[in-house]
Design an enzyme around this catalytic site. Structure first.
Site, PDB file in Angstrom:
ATOM      1  N   TYR A 108       0.816  -1.215   0.000  1.00 50.75           N
ATOM      2  CA  TYR A 108       0.000   0.000   0.000  1.00 50.75           C
ATOM      3  C   TYR A 108       0.847   1.261   0.000  1.00 50.75           C
ATOM      4  O   TYR A 108       0.465   2.270  -0.587  1.00 50.75           O
ATOM      5  CB  TYR A 108      -0.929   0.027   1.229  1.00 50.75           C
ATOM      6  N   LYS A 124       3.010 -15.524   2.293  1.00 52.06           N
ATOM      7  CA  LYS A 124       3.214 -16.211   1.012  1.00 52.06           C
ATOM      8  C   LYS A 124       4.712 -16.498   0.910  1.00 52.06           C
ATOM      9  O   LYS A 124       5.401 -16.059  -0.023  1.00 52.06           O
ATOM     10  CB  LYS A 124       2.689 -15.312  -0.131  1.00 52.06           C
ATOM     11  N   ASP A 135      -3.094 -18.248   0.118  1.00 49.86           N
ATOM     12  CA  ASP A 135      -4.075 -18.893  -0.764  1.00 49.86           C
ATOM     13  C   ASP A 135      -4.807 -20.000  -0.008  1.00 49.86           C
ATOM     14  O   ASP A 135      -6.030 -20.145  -0.098  1.00 49.86           O
ATOM     15  CB  ASP A 135      -3.413 -19.415  -2.061  1.00 49.86           C
ATOM     16  N   ASP A 149      -6.380  -7.096   3.720  1.00 49.98           N
ATOM     17  CA  ASP A 149      -7.498  -6.409   3.064  1.00 49.98           C
ATOM     18  C   ASP A 149      -8.449  -7.449   2.479  1.00 49.98           C
ATOM     19  O   ASP A 149      -9.667  -7.390   2.675  1.00 49.98           O
ATOM     20  CB  ASP A 149      -6.946  -5.498   1.952  1.00 49.98           C
TER      21      ASP A 149
HETATM   22  C1  IPM Z   1     -10.420  -1.272   3.735  1.00 48.70           C
HETATM   23  C2  IPM Z   1     -10.656  -0.631   2.395  1.00 48.70           C
HETATM   24  C3  IPM Z   1      -9.480   0.299   2.070  1.00 48.70           C
HETATM   25  C4  IPM Z   1      -8.244  -0.560   1.965  1.00 48.70           C
HETATM   26  C5  IPM Z   1      -9.651   1.142   0.809  1.00 48.70           C
HETATM   27  C6  IPM Z   1     -10.956   1.892   0.787  1.00 48.70           C
HETATM   28  C7  IPM Z   1      -8.490   2.078   0.619  1.00 48.70           C
HETATM   29  O1  IPM Z   1     -10.850  -1.583   1.430  1.00 48.70           O
HETATM   30  O2  IPM Z   1     -10.342  -0.538   4.751  1.00 48.70           O
HETATM   31  O3  IPM Z   1     -10.302  -2.487   3.802  1.00 48.70           O
HETATM   32  O4  IPM Z   1      -7.955  -1.125   0.899  1.00 48.70           O
HETATM   33  O5  IPM Z   1      -7.533  -0.676   2.957  1.00 48.70           O
HETATM   34 MG    MG Z   2     -10.856  -3.589   2.158  1.00 50.59          MG
END
Ligand code: IPM
Ligand code: MG
Length: 367
Positions: free
Chosen positions: A144, A195, A228, A252
């Site tokens: 990220y 992974k 996975d 996520d």
């Molecule tokens: C989450 C959301 C966010 C992320 C997005 C909206 C940036 O999906 O909080 O899980 O990917 O972290």
């Molecule tokens: Mg999310």
């Protein structure tokens, strides 16, 4: 008298509706337990874009900086979908907040009451006692935020994009510690997801986690699983996990999978804890429901406020050290839904359903 100082960012669509229900619950417990609330409400997400030109207005960020915690609603929706991804409410509000407050630990309880197993897409025989697990996601590292992150044009005119997945041992150790503390308060079982058969970051992750637990938490039952496989195991038998923890992007995806197998999004709360301490010497945190803004039902007064109310309970627990009050709110929600059978449409299964405010009233009555 203890004063709880927090910023309230309701956001868009159903955000303000469920937030007002959560604030009513907080006002009620404050009066009952003898503490004071000091909160201010500010725009975020689409409301930030419409009223201040950006999803996280400076004034909102300043308000958060002066608070001990953030109670967040939800942001985004069709109105802002045509904006470039970087400017869209979700990304442009949440990612800078995570960065600004080093909110590295995202805790998402995966709790499905046995009475609500019908809400899960899993067959009832796979989850006879509901679901009770916790997903802990690293939230400020990995792909990220890693650099480089860019799109460039190659000599032949083709475009190329790169994201970078990067982790340091210190980042892995601090999320491992949150997982360990969480596991200690529960069944003592923790599964680290990576992974490591492919990724360098995962090889380091697995080694760091193994060493960290051996040194600091040898009494906990630590296991490892490839991501996975973890995705399959969650759908096959979620309760084989107790606490699972993983890096940012895997978390996520897995936390959304967990949310769907736990049935209604209207029940899913979360905490994102920072590295910093607030004015009370507790972790600064952001607390938000996982369900999103639900534009299709916004303005009708029928959204389920439970996730927002349960997120407020997490705020009391983690940022204000009021564990007993948090537990009391959690019990009040559970009783309203499973004993009193007061339910919003998303968890009513065709039976008569109530609106947001009536749901909140039922919870308040149980307090
Ligand atoms: C989450 C959301 C966010 C992320 C997005 C909206 C940036 O999906 O909080 O899980 O990917 O972290
Ligand atoms: Mg999310």
């Amino acid at each position: 008298m203890q004063t709880l100082k927090f910023a309230v960012l309701p956001g868009d669509y159903i955000g303000p509706e469920v937030m007002s229900a959560a604030l009513r619950v907080l006002e009620h417990v404050a009066k009952q337990e003898g503490f004071a609330l000091s909160y201010q409400i500010a725009d975020v997400g689409g409301a930030g874009i419409d009223n201040h030109g950006k999803a996280l207005p400076d004034s909102t960020l300043e308000l958060c900086q002066s608070a001990d915690a953030i109670l967040f609603g939800s942001v985004g929706g069709p109105k802002w979908e045509k904006l470039p991804p970087k400017e869209q409410p979700e990304r442009a509000a949440l990612l800078p907040l995570r960065k600004a407050f080093s909110l590295f630990a995202n805790i998402r309880p995966g709790l499905l009451y046995p009475d609500l197993t019908d809400a899960s897409p899993l067959k009832a025989e796979r989850i006879p006692n509901g679901i009770d697990i916790v997903c802990i996601r690293e939230l400020t590292g990995g792909i990220y935020f890693g650099q480089p992150k860019a799109t460039t044009t190659l000599e032949n005119g083709e475009q190329q994009a790169v994201d970078t997945m990067v982790y340091k041992t210190s980042e892995i150790e601090r999320i491992a510690e949150v997982a360990a503390v969480t596991a200690k308060a529960r069944g003592g079982k923790v599964c680290s997801v990576d992974k490591a058969n492919v990724l360098e970051t995962s090889v380091l992750w697995r080694k760091t986690v193994t060493d960290y637990f051996a040194k600091n938490h040898p009494e906990l039952a630590l296991s490892h699983m490839y991501v996975d496989n973890a995705a399959m195991q969650l759908a096959r038998d979620p309760n084989q996990f107790d606490v699972l923890f993983t890096e940012n992007m895997f978390g996520d995806i897995l936390s959304d999978e967990m949310a769907v197998i736990c049935g209604s999004l209207g029940m899913m709360c979360s905490a994102s804890l920072g590295t910093g301490q607030n004015g009370l010497g507790k972790p600064f945190g952001l607390y938000e429901p996982a369900g999103g803004t639900a534009p299709d039902i916004a303005g009708k007064g029928i959204a389920n406020p439970c996730a927002q109310i349960l997120s407020a309970a997490l705020m009391l627990r983690y940022s204000f050290g009021l564990d007993a009050v948090a537990a009391k709110i959690e019990a009040a929600v559970r009783k309203a839904v499973t004993v009193d059978l007061v339910r919003t449409g998303d968890i009513a299964f065709g039976k008569p359903s109530v609106g947001t405010e009536t749901m909140a009233d039922a919870i308040i009555k149980n307090l």
